[in-house]
Design an enzyme around this catalytic site. Structure first.
Site, PDB file in Angstrom:
ATOM      1  CE  LYS A 144      40.802 -33.356  56.944  1.00  0.00           C
ATOM      2  NZ  LYS A 144      41.733 -34.357  56.331  1.00  0.00           N
ATOM      3  CE1 TYR A 159      38.018 -37.005  53.274  1.00  0.00           C
ATOM      4  CE2 TYR A 159      36.877 -37.358  55.355  1.00  0.00           C
ATOM      5  CZ  TYR A 159      37.714 -36.599  54.551  1.00  0.00           C
ATOM      6  OH  TYR A 159      38.254 -35.428  55.046  1.00  0.00           O
ATOM      7  CG  PHE A 168      44.431 -43.231  53.525  1.00  0.00           C
ATOM      8  CD1 PHE A 168      43.318 -42.412  53.449  1.00  0.00           C
ATOM      9  CD2 PHE A 168      45.273 -43.305  52.429  1.00  0.00           C
ATOM     10  CE1 PHE A 168      43.034 -41.675  52.310  1.00  0.00           C
ATOM     11  CE2 PHE A 168      45.007 -42.573  51.273  1.00  0.00           C
ATOM     12  CZ  PHE A 168      43.880 -41.753  51.216  1.00  0.00           C
ATOM     13  NE  ARG A 222      42.959 -29.624  47.211  1.00  0.00           N
ATOM     14  CZ  ARG A 222      42.958 -30.858  47.742  1.00  0.00           C
ATOM     15  NH1 ARG A 222      42.000 -31.235  48.586  1.00  0.00           N
ATOM     16  NH2 ARG A 222      43.921 -31.706  47.470  1.00  0.00           N
ATOM     17  CB  THR A 246      47.794 -34.495  51.596  1.00  0.00           C
ATOM     18  OG1 THR A 246      47.019 -34.210  50.425  1.00  0.00           O
ATOM     19  CG2 THR A 246      47.062 -35.471  52.485  1.00  0.00           C
ATOM     20  NE  ARG A 293      45.424 -30.356  54.608  1.00  0.00           N
ATOM     21  CZ  ARG A 293      44.937 -30.981  53.542  1.00  0.00           C
ATOM     22  NH1 ARG A 293      45.592 -30.934  52.402  1.00  0.00           N
ATOM     23  NH2 ARG A 293      43.796 -31.644  53.613  1.00  0.00           N
ATOM     24  CG  ASN A 353      45.253 -33.310  56.656  1.00  0.00           C
ATOM     25  OD1 ASN A 353      44.137 -33.344  57.155  1.00  0.00           O
ATOM     26  ND2 ASN A 353      45.508 -33.782  55.455  1.00  0.00           N
ATOM     27  CG  HIS A 393      37.790 -31.936  53.222  1.00  0.00           C
ATOM     28  ND1 HIS A 393      38.258 -32.982  52.478  1.00  0.00           N
ATOM     29  CD2 HIS A 393      36.736 -31.422  52.531  1.00  0.00           C
ATOM     30  CE1 HIS A 393      37.524 -33.106  51.388  1.00  0.00           C
ATOM     31  NE2 HIS A 393      36.590 -32.174  51.394  1.00  0.00           N
ATOM     32  CD  GLU A 423      34.084 -32.884  49.188  1.00  0.00           C
ATOM     33  OE1 GLU A 423      34.874 -33.801  48.930  1.00  0.00           O
ATOM     34  OE2 GLU A 423      34.468 -31.730  49.476  1.00  0.00           O
TER      35      GLU A 423
END
Ligand code: DAT
Ligand code: MG
Length: 140
Positions: free
Chosen positions: A9, A49, A57, A85, A91, A102, A112, A115, A126
């Site tokens: 990100k 998203y 959010f 993950r 998150t 993270r 964070n 993704h 995706e």
């Protein structure tokens, strides 16, 4: 073998963490089979998203994800979706386990740092969002 879409990100790219983050995935045995740096428009971030369109959010998230460049990649490996993950962590960086990306680098719930697709269904949407079939270069 499974494939998953990972993004570094804007906060990760801005802080020069691209190499460190890719290194963490590679050390866990995941293969980078596609990679690019892109700047998402607000519209592209909203499309990526779209599953979150009704969450409070959504505006903040898509503003943030279009605020600077991101690095998108496809990682391949056994059980790649779940493993990525786990390597990323929860998150909210404050709740992420020790040693996760993270926990190491995340700033807050929004910023964070990474993704990762959350299911095979998400990955199958995706991955083509960023890459065409001939840009996916497997190990074989
Ligand atoms: P994850 O990225 O762990 O799959 P998610 O799918 O629930 O988390 O949410 C997508 C992203 O939206 C998340 O990485 C950061 C942002 N986000 C989630 N909850 C948030 C909140 N309460 N406030 C601000 N941003 C949030
Ligand atoms: Mg998610």
């Amino acid at each position: 073998m499974e494939r998953t879409l990972v993004m570094i990100k804007p906060d990760g790219v801005q802080r020069n963490l691209i190499g460190k983050i890719i290194n963490i995935f590679e050390e866990k045995g995941l293969k980078v089979i596609a990679l690019k740096k892109v700047r998402l428009s607000k519209e592209q971030a909203k499309a990526f998203y779209i599953v979150h369109k009704d969450r409070p959010f959504y505006e903040e998230l898509t503003d943030y994800m279009s605020s600077g460049p991101v690095v998108a990649m496809v990682l391949e490996g056994e059980d790649a979706i779940k493993r990525v993950r786990e390597i990323m962590g929860a998150t909210d960086p404050a709740e992420a386990a020790e040693g996760t990306i993270r926990k190491l680098f995340g700033l807050d719930k929004g910023r964070n740092t990474v993704h990762g697709s959350d299911s095979p269904e998400s990955a199958s949407k995706e991955i083509p969002f960023f890459f065409s079939e001939f840009e996916l270069i497997g190990a074989e």
